[in-house]
Design a protein around this motif. Structure first.
Motif, PDB file in Angstrom:
ATOM      1  N   TYR A 137     118.678 -22.486  50.370  1.00 15.34           N
ATOM      2  CA  TYR A 137     119.404 -21.532  51.200  1.00 15.34           C
ATOM      3  C   TYR A 137     118.444 -20.783  52.117  1.00 15.34           C
ATOM      4  N   GLN A 138     118.870 -20.569  53.342  1.00 12.90           N
ATOM      5  CA  GLN A 138     118.198 -19.612  54.202  1.00 12.90           C
ATOM      6  C   GLN A 138     118.559 -18.207  53.714  1.00 12.90           C
ATOM      7  N   GLU A 139     117.729 -17.225  54.055  1.00 12.09           N
ATOM      8  CA  GLU A 139     118.017 -15.861  53.602  1.00 12.09           C
ATOM      9  C   GLU A 139     119.376 -15.384  54.103  1.00 12.09           C
ATOM     10  N   ARG A 140     119.719 -15.741  55.322  1.00  9.52           N
ATOM     11  CA  ARG A 140     121.015 -15.343  55.871  1.00  9.52           C
ATOM     12  C   ARG A 140     122.163 -15.906  55.033  1.00  9.52           C
ATOM     13  N   ASN A 143     122.448 -13.881  51.877  1.00 12.73           N
ATOM     14  CA  ASN A 143     123.090 -12.598  52.192  1.00 12.73           C
ATOM     15  C   ASN A 143     124.593 -12.758  52.368  1.00 12.73           C
ATOM     16  N   ASP A 144     124.986 -13.815  53.071  1.00 14.48           N
ATOM     17  CA  ASP A 144     126.410 -14.048  53.318  1.00 14.48           C
ATOM     18  C   ASP A 144     127.167 -14.311  52.016  1.00 14.48           C
ATOM     19  N   VAL A 149     131.105 -10.706  47.742  1.00 13.18           N
ATOM     20  CA  VAL A 149     131.558  -9.976  46.551  1.00 13.18           C
ATOM     21  C   VAL A 149     130.976  -8.569  46.452  1.00 13.18           C
ATOM     22  N   TYR A 150     129.872  -8.305  47.183  1.00 14.87           N
ATOM     23  CA  TYR A 150     129.260  -6.978  47.106  1.00 14.87           C
ATOM     24  C   TYR A 150     128.556  -6.664  48.418  1.00 14.87           C
ATOM     25  N   ALA A 151     128.771  -5.446  48.911  1.00 15.57           N
ATOM     26  CA  ALA A 151     128.299  -5.085  50.250  1.00 15.57           C
ATOM     27  C   ALA A 151     126.780  -5.004  50.358  1.00 15.57           C
TER      28      ALA A 151
END
Length: 201
Positions: A137-140, A143-144, A149-151
């Protein structure tokens, strides 16, 4: 050998460092204190807890107590340490988990992260389900996924890396396949609490 005593003994960074040091060779208290930059009295207290958990033992060499690790402990898997649970135990644990879920998860979203470590790990286990094994996974992308499920994805991403659940290298992340075999801080707290939770509800 009690599972609770073992996991509680390991749920401390200094004691983990002592275990790691003793894996190499036996040490006296003073040598451990010097290596870890800790007070002798502090090291003695940690060693006492490790002894009570059956993880280390001491031998006398002249004026010194030299501590050795019990190698059979290192060779055991977590599943071999855990006590066998009865159906009633599992029911009590399931009821406790459901109470935590209903407190911190609403409509599939995590409302806040628990401050209590064992509850926090339980919520993190739900987040971990979002990640696919053997996928990069890329960091983005991380994050997505978390933000579904959590902000506050930053704190979750950071703590899952610190916990050894996610591996990060050159901005690429992946789920560590055997993270349960090398439990981090939150997981160690959870393991030390799990047997208690089965019996105390």
């Amino acid at each position: 050998m009690k599972a609770i005593a073992i996991f509680k003994a390991l749920a401390d960074d200094s004691r983990l460092q002592i275990i790691n040091l003793l894996r190499g060779k036996p040490h006296c208290v003073e040598d451990i204190a010097e290596a870890l930059k800790l007070a002798v009295s502090t090291v003695s207290a940690h060693l006492k807890k490790l002894q009570q958990a059956g993880m280390v033992y001491a031998t006398k060499q002249q004026y010194y107590s030299v501590y050795h690790i019990k190698k059979e402990i290192l060779e055991m898997k977590i599943i071999e340490i855990l006590p066998q649970a009865t159906p009633a135990d599992e029911d009590r644990l399931a009821a406790w988990k459901q109470k935590v879920y209903s407190t911190y998860i609403k409509d599939g979203k995590i409302t806040r992260l628990p401050s209590q470590n064992k509850k926090r790990w339980l919520i993190y286990l739900e987040i971990i389900k979002l990640f696919e094994a053997d996928k990069q996974y890329q960091e983005r992308e991380i994050n997505d996924l978390i933000s579904t499920v959590y902000a506050d994805y930053c704190i979750v991403r950071r703590e899952l890396v610190d916990e050894g659940v996610l591996s990060r290298e050159h901005g690429i992340y992946h789920l560590v396949p055997d993270y349960e075999e090398r439990p981090g801080f939150y997981q160690m707290i959870w393991l030390s609490s799990e047997a208690d939770l089965r019996q105390k509800q």
